[in-house]
Design a protein around this motif. Structure first.
Motif, PDB file in Angstrom:
ATOM      1  N   LYS A   1      -4.641  -5.098  -2.953  1.00 28.90           N
ATOM      2  CA  LYS A   1      -5.155  -4.341  -1.813  1.00 28.90           C
ATOM      3  C   LYS A   1      -4.171  -3.227  -1.432  1.00 28.90           C
ATOM      4  O   LYS A   1      -4.569  -2.089  -1.208  1.00 28.90           O
ATOM      5  CB  LYS A   1      -5.346  -5.315  -0.646  1.00 28.90           C
TER       6      LYS A   1
ATOM      7  N   LYS B   1      -4.234  -0.429  -4.058  1.00 34.85           N
ATOM      8  CA  LYS B   1      -5.400   0.448  -3.910  1.00 34.85           C
ATOM      9  C   LYS B   1      -5.218   1.357  -2.705  1.00 34.85           C
ATOM     10  O   LYS B   1      -5.555   2.537  -2.738  1.00 34.85           O
ATOM     11  CB  LYS B   1      -6.677  -0.383  -3.751  1.00 34.85           C
ATOM     12  N   ALA B   2      -4.670   0.783  -1.629  1.00 33.69           N
ATOM     13  CA  ALA B   2      -4.430   1.600  -0.435  1.00 33.69           C
ATOM     14  C   ALA B   2      -3.437   2.719  -0.770  1.00 33.69           C
ATOM     15  O   ALA B   2      -3.587   3.843  -0.294  1.00 33.69           O
ATOM     16  CB  ALA B   2      -3.901   0.740   0.708  1.00 33.69           C
TER      17      ALA B   2
ATOM     18  N   ARG C   1      -3.117   4.210  -3.630  1.00 41.83           N
ATOM     19  CA  ARG C   1      -3.856   5.263  -4.351  1.00 41.83           C
ATOM     20  C   ARG C   1      -4.724   6.066  -3.389  1.00 41.83           C
ATOM     21  O   ARG C   1      -4.845   7.286  -3.511  1.00 41.83           O
ATOM     22  CB  ARG C   1      -4.705   4.644  -5.467  1.00 41.83           C
ATOM     23  N   ALA C   2      -5.331   5.374  -2.426  1.00 43.40           N
ATOM     24  CA  ALA C   2      -6.171   6.077  -1.453  1.00 43.40           C
ATOM     25  C   ALA C   2      -5.314   7.049  -0.628  1.00 43.40           C
ATOM     26  O   ALA C   2      -5.692   8.204  -0.429  1.00 43.40           O
ATOM     27  CB  ALA C   2      -6.880   5.077  -0.547  1.00 43.40           C
TER      28      ALA C   2
ATOM     29  N   ALA D   1      -7.721   8.019   4.448  1.00 42.65           N
ATOM     30  CA  ALA D   1      -7.165   6.671   4.347  1.00 42.65           C
ATOM     31  C   ALA D   1      -6.919   6.098   5.743  1.00 42.65           C
ATOM     32  O   ALA D   1      -7.225   4.941   6.026  1.00 42.65           O
ATOM     33  CB  ALA D   1      -5.869   6.689   3.542  1.00 42.65           C
TER      34      ALA D   1
ATOM     35  N   MET E   1      -9.842   4.727   7.351  1.00 37.50           N
ATOM     36  CA  MET E   1     -10.263   3.410   6.840  1.00 37.50           C
ATOM     37  C   MET E   1      -9.511   2.291   7.554  1.00 37.50           C
ATOM     38  O   MET E   1      -9.745   1.116   7.298  1.00 37.50           O
ATOM     39  CB  MET E   1      -9.964   3.273   5.342  1.00 37.50           C
ATOM     40  N   GLY E   2      -8.535   2.658   8.384  1.00 39.48           N
ATOM     41  CA  GLY E   2      -7.725   1.640   9.045  1.00 39.48           C
ATOM     42  C   GLY E   2      -6.416   1.373   8.299  1.00 39.48           C
ATOM     43  O   GLY E   2      -5.706   0.415   8.600  1.00 39.48           O
ATOM     44  N   ILE E   3      -6.107   2.215   7.312  1.00 47.94           N
ATOM     45  CA  ILE E   3      -4.855   2.040   6.563  1.00 47.94           C
ATOM     46  C   ILE E   3      -3.726   2.705   7.351  1.00 47.94           C
ATOM     47  O   ILE E   3      -3.848   3.856   7.771  1.00 47.94           O
ATOM     48  CB  ILE E   3      -4.964   2.684   5.160  1.00 47.94           C
ATOM     49  N   ASN E   4      -2.650   1.949   7.550  1.00 51.26           N
ATOM     50  CA  ASN E   4      -1.495   2.508   8.241  1.00 51.26           C
ATOM     51  C   ASN E   4      -0.680   3.316   7.224  1.00 51.26           C
ATOM     52  O   ASN E   4       0.057   2.757   6.412  1.00 51.26           O
ATOM     53  CB  ASN E   4      -0.676   1.356   8.830  1.00 51.26           C
TER      54      ASN E   4
END
Ligand SMILES: Nc1ncnc2c1ncn2[C@@H]1O[C@H](COP(=O)(O)OP(=O)(O)O)[C@@H](O)[C@H]1O
Ligand SMILES: [Mg+2]
Lengths: 291, 233
Positions: A162, A165-166, A168-169, A177, A180-183
């Motif tokens: 996970k 992938k984050a 890469r995003a 990103a 999407m909620g990614i810090n």
């Protein structure tokens, strides 16, 4: 047989470059900056191992995890203090800051350890392998096998996990990103931590191969690994691995068959030719145009 | 559910949003229409925390959002489908959806992905495909599907019809209506005022960073000013 042993030591040197190049390329991919202080983390790693093993006489099994922990913290701290405030600054300011951090680390080492080279503790004790007339040094065996395992693990991490992938995003589109909620800040910290951990592996193998370390130990492998990252296509993880390994092999073969003095010049000449033919590097891709 | 009060937003010295207030109630479709450059995207970015208002407040589900980083806003149940879709081009369709579900528990993900595939069977057929190779319509479906993965209470869509063929536009608006019927509150930004007002409960008209008109979808469609400026007559 000479050729084969030159090739093997070239592969081993190349995997050290590859480990360092991975740090450059991952940080570039995610934070879009050239972290010129990355090479010096190798030097810090080597000195950390020296302090734990030679000065404090800790067992080798404890030394390496401690050095990994220390350098990960150092990498993350450098990012927080020196680079994070410049997230929106022009790339040139960030580059100059990174060069400043590099000098800072070198001078700090100079202040603490002096300019004399220190002998690197013998923490890799693997006997040489004899296959007929071919002898493979223990350091080469350790470097090659550990590097292969690290690179496979990293590839799996980036493609499957996970967090991978984050990462890469984030490297593709920070704002999306974040939506999407990614810090994103945390992802950048993780990238610096991984890069620094890889630098410890590189520092240990480099120290074990060349036996001596000094405040400037990180700069030449650092520059070469940067070249390797560009060679493979900056931002590309398989590119950094391929670039690093090719660079090590080319360097060793030119030392053995052309000229020791000219080997670095040859390495850089190959880079210039590759970039002339393929400006994005071997496995690099053109930056995507925004739709 | 969402209450924006007297916000002013700047890009450096550029005063992009001037004293804007509006609200979105639970269960509604609210649309924000206006010409190119009116400030529609800026408002959505301010709500989702990409931008911070200089003055004024943004309240979402009775919590003040000002200055909350956007990854936290997403975690509170607000998802933003940005202008231009902004899907992760180099990730596969399924990986894009997984990123959409970044804030959810691991064991919820397969069911959420299935739910999106049921809504968009095209995405199921193409789940291993690299997202950058999808057609425009498929990319918009992926962008909406990705936003659904976080189980939002409120979904904000920025010009979802942009660049799509008329038949696809119809389809996208149909999907937005369905989403709303399934319980998702919608804030829809559009230049396609006609379509947007048709499905909206209420709307606001934005001009040069200011709200100049508001009313129900039907009222705005009947308004002379809107007809003249946005409905081609
Ligand atoms: N990053 C930016 N920097 C400076 N000005 C911007 C930026 N983004 C938008 N603007 C300006 O803010 C105003 C509103 O833009 P925007 O919100 O994108 O409008 P819309 O989405 O309604 O087309 C425009 O005048 C635009 O030029
Ligand atoms: Mg816009």
């Amino acid at each position: 047989m000479d050729f084969l042993s030159t090739l093997i030591s070239g592969l081993s040197l190349g995997s050290i470059y590859a480990l360092i190049a991975l740090g450059y390329t991952m940080v570039y991919g995610i934070a879009k900056m050239l972290n010129f202080a990355h090479g010096d983390i190798i030097m810090v790693a080597a000195f950390t191992v020296y302090v734990f093993a030679t000065v404090l006489k800790l067992p080798a099994a404890a030394t390496i995890p401690l050095a990994v922990l220390f350098c990960m913290l150092l990498g993350v701290t450098i990012e927080r203090i020196a680079y994070k405030p410049l997230r929106k600054a022009p790339p040139l300011s960030v580059l100059i800051t990174a060069i400043g951090v590099s000098y800072f680390l070198q001078n700090l080492a100079l202040l603490i350890f002096g300019s004399n080279q220190k002998s690197f503790p013998k923490i890799i004790n693997i006997p040489a392998l004899k296959l007929g007339q071919l002898t493979i040094k223990g350091e080469s065996i350790a470097t090659l096998s550990v590097s292969i395992v690290i690179m496979l693990a990293l590839t799996l991490f980036i493609s499957r996990s996970k967090m991978g992938k984050a990462m890469r995003a984030v490297s593709e589109d920070k704002e999306a990103a974040e939506l999407m909620g990614i810090n994103v800040n945390q992802t950048i910290s993780v990238t610096f931590a991984i890069g620094s951990a890889l630098a410890v592996a590189a520092g240990v193998f480099y120290g074990a191969t060349y036996n001596f370390i000094g405040p400037y130990t990180g700069s030449m492998p650092g520059i070469k690994a940067f070249v390797a990252a560009v060679f493979g296509g900056i931002g590309s993880i398989p590119g950094a691995m391929l670039g690093g390994i090719l660079l090590g092999v080319i360097e060793n073969l030119s030392k053995a068959y052309i000229s020791t003095e000219l080997s670095d010049a040859i390495v850089f000449a190959v880079l210039i030719i590759i970039l002339y033919v393929k400006p994005t590097g071997l496995l690099g891709r053109k930056t995507n145009e925004k739709v | 559910m969402l209450k924006v009060e007297n916000i002013d937003v700047y890009y450096g010295a550029i005063h992009a949003i001037r004293n804007v207030s509006f609200e979105v109630n639970e269960g509604e479709i609210v649309t924000l229409i206006g010409a190119n450059g009116a400030g529609k995207s800026t408002i959505l970015k301010t709500v989702s925390g990409i931008l911070t208002p200089k003055t004024g407040t943004v309240n979402f589900m009775d919590k003040k959002l000002n200055g909350t980083p956007s990854y936290m806003v997403t975690r509170m149940g607000l998802s933003h489908v940005p202008e231009g879709r902004r899907i992760f081009q180099q990730l596969s369709v399924e990986e894009n959806l997984e990123m959409g579900g970044f804030t959810r528990n691991k064991d919820e993900i397969p069911a959420l992905i299935e739910h999106v595939y049921d809504k968009f069977p095209r995405l199921r057929e193409r789940h291993t495909q690299i997202a950058g190779t999808l057609s425009g319509g498929e990319q918009q479906m992926l962008a909406i599907g990705r936003a659904l993965m976080s189980k939002p209470h409120l979904m904000m869509l920025d010009e979802p019809s942009m660049g799509l063929a008329p038949i696809l536009v119809e389809q996208i608006f149909e999907i937005i209506k369905e989403l709303n019927e399934s319980g998702v509150t919608i804030l829809l930004v559009e230049q396609n005022a006609n379509m947007a007002l048709k499905i909206a409960d209420r709307g606001y008209v934005l001009e040069s960073g200011k709200i100049v008109l508001s009313g129900t979808g039907a009222e705005l469609m009947a308004s002379d000013a809107v007809k003249k400026a946005y409905l081609g007559g």
